[in-house]
Design a protein around this motif. Structure first.
Motif, PDB file in Angstrom:
ATOM      1  N   ASP A 234       0.839  -1.196   0.000  1.00 39.17           N
ATOM      2  CA  ASP A 234       0.000   0.000   0.000  1.00 39.17           C
ATOM      3  C   ASP A 234       0.874   1.247   0.000  1.00 39.17           C
ATOM      4  OD1 ASP A 234      -2.486   1.257  -0.106  1.00 39.17           O
ATOM      5  OD2 ASP A 234      -2.549   1.553   2.065  1.00 39.17           O
ATOM      6  N   HIS A 236       0.310   5.659   0.515  1.00 44.03           N
ATOM      7  CA  HIS A 236      -0.526   6.849   0.675  1.00 44.03           C
ATOM      8  C   HIS A 236       0.363   8.088   0.598  1.00 44.03           C
ATOM      9  CE1 HIS A 236      -4.594   5.353   1.733  1.00 44.03           C
ATOM     10  NE2 HIS A 236      -3.924   4.256   2.004  1.00 44.03           N
ATOM     11  N   HIS A 268      -3.611  -1.749   5.742  1.00 35.40           N
ATOM     12  CA  HIS A 268      -4.078  -2.030   4.385  1.00 35.40           C
ATOM     13  C   HIS A 268      -3.208  -3.092   3.712  1.00 35.40           C
ATOM     14  CE1 HIS A 268      -6.232   2.146   4.158  1.00 35.40           C
ATOM     15  NE2 HIS A 268      -6.680   1.358   5.103  1.00 35.40           N
TER      16      HIS A 268
END
Ligand code: MG
Length: 387
Positions: A234, A236, A268
């Motif tokens: 993941d 971000h 995640h």
């Protein structure tokens, strides 16, 4: 139909000679209590689970029970069940009562109990007997046969026992004032209800003696195990004015992760890793950005939900290893807390979880502090006995 399961684990029974209550003894590294509770928390038809624990344990329940309602048990089994009943949600229509000492209850047995209670109001699961059954009289140290009972009229009661809410309420009312009952069916009978009997399962044994515990351990050990690995990733963006939440831990930071939920990259990545290992889709499919349920969601709750998805498919998490990459701040002070939170959400011991942090040496967006990434690998196992 709203179905609630009560797990009776209120006894402090130490008959097995162990230093801990029986329900905390482990079989294959997982306690009898956890196996019994998870049989219900992962069953698709069970809406909620209430666990009656011995008062000292209820005060300080094991971490994996977070998210499960815990009540302090009473003196007798029937008192513990009564206390759990008092904590029932208003919506409950069917209530199952199960012994924590039966860790191998199967989804099919739970289904049969629910169906029979919905049809008849009260039902138990039970096994036929194959031995010839004698009623005896005890005289001093000796026992003498009084009669031979017709075997086809005998069954051995197991749990879960399932009741319409009003039927269990009446049974519990009887149990509050009357003598000792060894199961809820006995109280329902005394309350004047017909209790139906449906098929139990030979594997749904009650662990009572040291020999029972030994054979349960042998069974789990000798079960052939399939393993699968899953990988998750993941990323971000990092922006000012957002919190930085990693594995459920709020990390003080000038910048936080931008996203729909709490933007917890570790949760995640781990969620995707366990879903991937079970070939159960991915995080976007189960928890889409478009679903308002998961807006600002606690990603640990997502992870717990994903554990339910893989458990329903028969998989357990063996271990998880995570690498999180960000330029700053240093994560070392938060590592133990992150591992602890992941372990609780995954229902595994803390020593099955590893979180490692690296920087990107100033290279790329991560190196410039504009983004954070996480990679996770999960090993899952499925036993042919408990699958
Ligand atoms: Mg994400």
């Amino acid at each position: 139909m709203h179905v609630t399961a009560i797990i009776a684990a209120g006894g402090s029974g130490r008959r097995l000679g162990a230093a801990v209550p029986k329900q905390l003894l482990e079989v294959g590294g997982i306690s009898l209590l956890q196996r019994s509770v998870e049989a219900f928390t992962t069953h698709p038809r069970i809406a909620d689970v209430i666990v009656a624990l011995p008062p000292p344990l209820a005060q300080n329940p094991p971490g994996w029970l977070s998210g499960v309602r815990v009540v302090a048990g009473g003196e007798r089994r029937q008192d513990s069940v009564a206390k759990a009943f008092d904590a029932l949600p208003d919506a409950s229509e069917i209530v199952l009562v199960h012994d924590a000492a039966r860790p191998f209850v199967t989804p099919a047995v739970i289904d049969r109990a629910i169906a029979a209670a919905a049809a008849y109001g009260a039902a138990i699961v039970a096994m036929p007997v194959s031995d010839t059954v004698k009623r005896v009289a005890h005289a001093d140290a000796d026992s003498v046969i009084v009669e031979t009972l017709p075997r086809d009229e005998i069954v051995l009661a197991q749990t879960p026992q399932a009741f319409r809410r009003d039927v269990l309420k009446a049974a519990i009312a009887v149990g509050r004032t009357e003598g000792l009952a060894t199961d809820e069916a006995m109280l329902a009978e005394r309350a004047g209800h017909r209790v139906h009997v449906v098929a139990g399962d030979a594997a749904n044994v009650k662990i009572t003696t040291a020999a029972d515990l030994e054979s349960a351990r042998d069974r789990v050990m000798s079960a052939s195990t399939i393993s699968r690995v899953g990988v998750g990733y993941d990323l971000h963006r990092l922006v000012e004015g957002r919190p930085l939440v990693l594995a459920g831990v709020l990390v003080p930071s000038e910048r936080g992760a931008l996203g729909h939920s709490d933007a917890d990259v570790i949760c995640h990545a781990v969620t995707d890793a366990i879903l991937g290992g079970a070939r159960a889709g991915d995080i976007g499919q189960h928890y889409p950005d478009s679903d308002p349920t998961w807006k600002d969601a606690d990603s640990l709750a997502l992870l717990r939900d994903a554990v339910g998805i893989i458990r329903r498919r028969g998989w357990s998490v063996a271990n998880v290893d995570v690498v999180v990459i960000l330029e700053r701040p240093k994560l070392a002070p938060y590592r133990a807390a992150m591992e602890e939170k992941l372990a609780i959400a995954l229902g595994v011991p803390t020593d099955a979880i590893s979180v490692k942090a690296k920087t990107n040496e100033g290279v790329d967006a991560v190196g410039r502090g504009e983004a954070i990434t996480a990679h996770a690998v999960a090993l899952l196992t499925r036993s042919t006995t408990n699958g």
